[in-house]
Design an enzyme around this catalytic site. Structure first.
Site, PDB file in Angstrom:
ATOM      1  N   ARG A 142       8.833 -29.552  29.196  1.00 41.13           N
ATOM      2  CA  ARG A 142       8.161 -30.852  28.961  1.00 41.13           C
ATOM      3  C   ARG A 142       7.495 -30.914  27.598  1.00 41.13           C
ATOM      4  NH1 ARG A 142      11.145 -30.883  32.144  1.00 41.13           N
ATOM      5  NH2 ARG A 142      10.985 -31.302  34.356  1.00 41.13           N
ATOM      6  N   SER A 157       5.425 -37.104  37.967  1.00 39.02           N
ATOM      7  CA  SER A 157       4.602 -35.902  38.203  1.00 39.02           C
ATOM      8  C   SER A 157       3.404 -35.920  37.271  1.00 39.02           C
ATOM      9  CB  SER A 157       5.407 -34.633  37.926  1.00 39.02           C
ATOM     10  OG  SER A 157       6.437 -34.527  38.871  1.00 39.02           O
ATOM     11  N   GLU A 198       0.890 -33.293  32.869  1.00 40.73           N
ATOM     12  CA  GLU A 198       2.199 -33.601  32.258  1.00 40.73           C
ATOM     13  C   GLU A 198       2.135 -35.019  31.681  1.00 40.73           C
ATOM     14  OE1 GLU A 198       5.727 -32.756  34.623  1.00 40.73           O
ATOM     15  OE2 GLU A 198       6.735 -34.497  33.769  1.00 40.73           O
TER      16      GLU A 198
HETATM   17  C1  LIG Z   1       9.006 -42.430  39.404  1.00 44.97           C
HETATM   18  C2  LIG Z   1       9.039 -41.484  38.229  1.00 44.97           C
HETATM   19  C3  LIG Z   1       9.821 -40.348  38.271  1.00 44.97           C
HETATM   20  C4  LIG Z   1       9.845 -39.465  37.185  1.00 44.97           C
HETATM   21  N1  LIG Z   1      10.632 -38.352  37.267  1.00 44.97           N
HETATM   22  C5  LIG Z   1      10.671 -37.493  36.213  1.00 44.97           C
HETATM   23  C6  LIG Z   1      11.484 -36.312  36.262  1.00 44.97           C
HETATM   24  O1  LIG Z   1      12.190 -36.064  37.225  1.00 44.97           O
HETATM   25  N2  LIG Z   1      11.464 -35.497  35.187  1.00 44.97           N
HETATM   26  C7  LIG Z   1      10.718 -35.740  34.065  1.00 44.97           C
HETATM   27  O2  LIG Z   1      10.760 -34.952  33.100  1.00 44.97           O
HETATM   28  N3  LIG Z   1       9.946 -36.849  33.982  1.00 44.97           N
HETATM   29  C8  LIG Z   1       9.899 -37.718  35.023  1.00 44.97           C
HETATM   30  N4  LIG Z   1       9.102 -38.842  34.958  1.00 44.97           N
HETATM   31  C9  LIG Z   1       8.256 -39.055  33.763  1.00 44.97           C
HETATM   32  C10 LIG Z   1       8.909 -39.923  32.663  1.00 44.97           C
HETATM   33  O3  LIG Z   1       9.862 -40.815  33.203  1.00 44.97           O
HETATM   34  C11 LIG Z   1       9.572 -39.075  31.587  1.00 44.97           C
HETATM   35  O4  LIG Z   1       8.636 -38.252  30.900  1.00 44.97           O
HETATM   36  C12 LIG Z   1      10.299 -39.949  30.558  1.00 44.97           C
HETATM   37  O5  LIG Z   1      11.075 -39.140  29.741  1.00 44.97           O
HETATM   38  C13 LIG Z   1       9.361 -40.781  29.684  1.00 44.97           C
HETATM   39  O6  LIG Z   1      10.146 -41.714  28.966  1.00 44.97           O
HETATM   40  P1  LIG Z   1       9.551 -43.103  28.487  1.00 44.97           P
HETATM   41  O7  LIG Z   1      10.594 -43.802  27.693  1.00 44.97           O
HETATM   42  O8  LIG Z   1       8.980 -43.846  29.618  1.00 44.97           O
HETATM   43  O9  LIG Z   1       8.412 -42.582  27.502  1.00 44.97           O
HETATM   44  P2  LIG Z   1       6.910 -43.093  27.389  1.00 44.97           P
HETATM   45  O10 LIG Z   1       6.198 -42.806  28.669  1.00 44.97           O
HETATM   46  O11 LIG Z   1       6.870 -44.474  26.876  1.00 44.97           O
HETATM   47  O12 LIG Z   1       6.377 -42.098  26.269  1.00 44.97           O
HETATM   48  C14 LIG Z   1       6.309 -40.716  26.524  1.00 44.97           C
HETATM   49  C15 LIG Z   1       6.132 -39.988  25.181  1.00 44.97           C
HETATM   50  O13 LIG Z   1       7.300 -40.177  24.379  1.00 44.97           O
HETATM   51  C16 LIG Z   1       6.942 -40.774  23.130  1.00 44.97           C
HETATM   52  N5  LIG Z   1       8.058 -41.643  22.717  1.00 44.97           N
HETATM   53  C17 LIG Z   1       8.606 -42.684  23.409  1.00 44.97           C
HETATM   54  N6  LIG Z   1       9.644 -43.202  22.722  1.00 44.97           N
HETATM   55  C18 LIG Z   1       9.741 -42.485  21.572  1.00 44.97           C
HETATM   56  C19 LIG Z   1      10.608 -42.530  20.433  1.00 44.97           C
HETATM   57  N7  LIG Z   1      11.613 -43.425  20.314  1.00 44.97           N
HETATM   58  N8  LIG Z   1      10.408 -41.639  19.432  1.00 44.97           N
HETATM   59  C20 LIG Z   1       9.399 -40.714  19.511  1.00 44.97           C
HETATM   60  N9  LIG Z   1       8.561 -40.623  20.549  1.00 44.97           N
HETATM   61  C21 LIG Z   1       8.733 -41.490  21.578  1.00 44.97           C
HETATM   62  C22 LIG Z   1       5.636 -41.517  23.400  1.00 44.97           C
HETATM   63  O14 LIG Z   1       4.885 -41.710  22.210  1.00 44.97           O
HETATM   64  C23 LIG Z   1       4.968 -40.539  24.356  1.00 44.97           C
HETATM   65  O15 LIG Z   1       4.411 -39.485  23.604  1.00 44.97           O
HETATM   66  C24 LIG Z   1       9.070 -39.735  36.028  1.00 44.97           C
HETATM   67  C25 LIG Z   1       8.281 -40.903  35.983  1.00 44.97           C
HETATM   68  C26 LIG Z   1       8.263 -41.769  37.077  1.00 44.97           C
HETATM   69  C27 LIG Z   1       7.425 -43.013  36.999  1.00 44.97           C
END
Ligand SMILES: Cc1cc2nc3c(=O)[nH]c(=O)nc-3n(C[C@H](O)[C@H](O)[C@H](O)COP(=O)(O)OP(=O)(O)OC[C@H]3O[C@@H](n4cnc5c(N)ncnc54)[C@H](O)[C@@H]3O)c2cc1C
Length: 300
Positions: free
Chosen positions: A171, A220, A290
């Site tokens: 992560r 998580s 996380e």
């Molecule tokens: C129901 C549910 C289930 C989930 N299951 C998992 C799982 O199984 N495994 C897991 O690892 N995670 C899981 N997650 C957490 C989450 O979905 C992941 O961490 C996901 O990768 C975040 O992506 P996001 O686009 O929503 O990023 P955001 O939440 O918008 O941002 C997360 C981070 O990424 C950065 N970021 C976003 N876009 C960019 C970009 N283009 N360039 C640089 N930095 C950027 C942001 O600044 C921030 O630091 C889950 C979440 C939910 C709600």
């Protein structure tokens, strides 16, 4: 100061309730939607000139914003959604815009009989967010089949970096907070489309069984402990179903905090603190978040 010369949409004073999956939080001063790379460069230059801190936002599925808001401009690259396949002898190189939802990338790869990403099916983030977090599930991380990345730095310079030039951990990644992922290229292998689809169906069913998908959450909340899941420590502390206001430790999966309806960011934050304290008392283990907490610095 008003942003100048930017073609894409710029929203002012935007409540993060709408833009984060936890559905809590106050406003950010700016939300930018650059049309393309040139526009992204303009947005970054304007933010730097204005002395305005900024971050990037994907689908907001791993961030929780404080009730009083977060004093940073946010940039979403959701207009960068291309998907290009170059076939190779063993499979394909797939170049993907960072704003694409991971789910739709995986669906398109599966339909072409390309394997490598399907165990990540159901993670609700974008490609950019998933790479920054090195998101993973079912023993696979998104960096496993990454070939290279294109990123824009805070000076507006775009560089392609090979995977070997970067660091990815559990992560975590070496992508900086002020660095924007624009595009990722994955190296995928040929497989039978039905097999890839069957694996996607399997991981989706497992998610439905184990995760509280029916309520808003940020996935998580805490990282694994000693390489294993941390829900058992939360269970040992007797916290399944514990609440603060309308934030609740999920009965179904205690590493999720769910919004039962109308929770505030402060409810969620206080519940996180309670879980950490009680788990430390009951098990001696220190949990580490996380999820990213934005705007809470002085204890909101
Ligand atoms: C129901 C549910 C289930 C989930 N299951 C998992 C799982 O199984 N495994 C897991 O690892 N995670 C899981 N997650 C957490 C989450 O979905 C992941 O961490 C996901 O990768 C975040 O992506 P996001 O686009 O929503 O990023 P955001 O939440 O918008 O941002 C997360 C981070 O990424 C950065 N970021 C976003 N876009 C960019 C970009 N283009 N360039 C640089 N930095 C950027 C942001 O600044 C921030 O630091 C889950 C979440 C939910 C709600």
């Amino acid at each position: 100061m008003e942003p100048q010369g930017i073609t894409g949409r710029v929203l002012r004073n935007v409540s993060m309730k709408r833009y984060t999956s936890m559905r809590v939080g106050g406003a950010v001063p700016y939300l930018f939607y650059p049309e393309d790379e040139a526009d992204l460069r303009l947005a970054v230059a304007w933010l730097n000139e204005a002395g305005q801190p900024y971050r990037f936002l994907g689908n907001g599925t791993n961030v929780i914003v404080a009730d009083r808001g977060f004093a940073a401009g946010l940039i979403r690259v959701s207009r960068m959604r291309h998907l290009r396949f170059s076939m190779t002898e063993t499979g394909a190189l797939v170049a993907v815009g960072a704003g694409l939802p991971l789910k739709s990338v995986i669906r398109s790869c599966a339909a072409r009989g390309l394997t490598g990403l399907e165990k990540l099916f159901g993670i609700p983030g974008t490609v950019g967010g998933a790479l920054k977090m090195n998101a993973g599930s079912f023993g696979v991380a998104i960096s496993d089949c990454l070939s290279s990345l294109r990123c824009m730095d805070e000076r507006g310079e775009v560089q392609r970096r090979q995977k070997g030039e970067m660091r990815f951990g559990y992560r975590s990644s070496s992508i900086l907070d002020r660095e924007c992922v624009i595009e990722a290229t994955f190296e995928l292998k040929h497989a039978k489309a039905e097999q890839v689809q069957a694996e996607m169906d399997h991981v989706w069913r497992e998610r439905l069984k184990k995760h509280p998908m029916e309520r808003p959450s940020a996935g998580s909340v805490f990282k694994h402990v000693n390489g294993g899941p941390c829900w058992s420590y939360i269970d040992r502390a007797g916290l399944r179903g514990a609440t603060v206001g309308a934030a609740c430790v999920s009965e179904k999966h205690p590493n999720f905090i769910v919004n039962m309806g109308g929770a505030s960011a402060s409810d969620v934050k206080r519940l996180i603190e309670t879980v950490k304290k009680r788990v430390a008392e009951a098990t001696g283990v220190t949990l580490e978040e996380e999820v990213e907490l934005w705007g809470f610095d002085d204890g909101a």
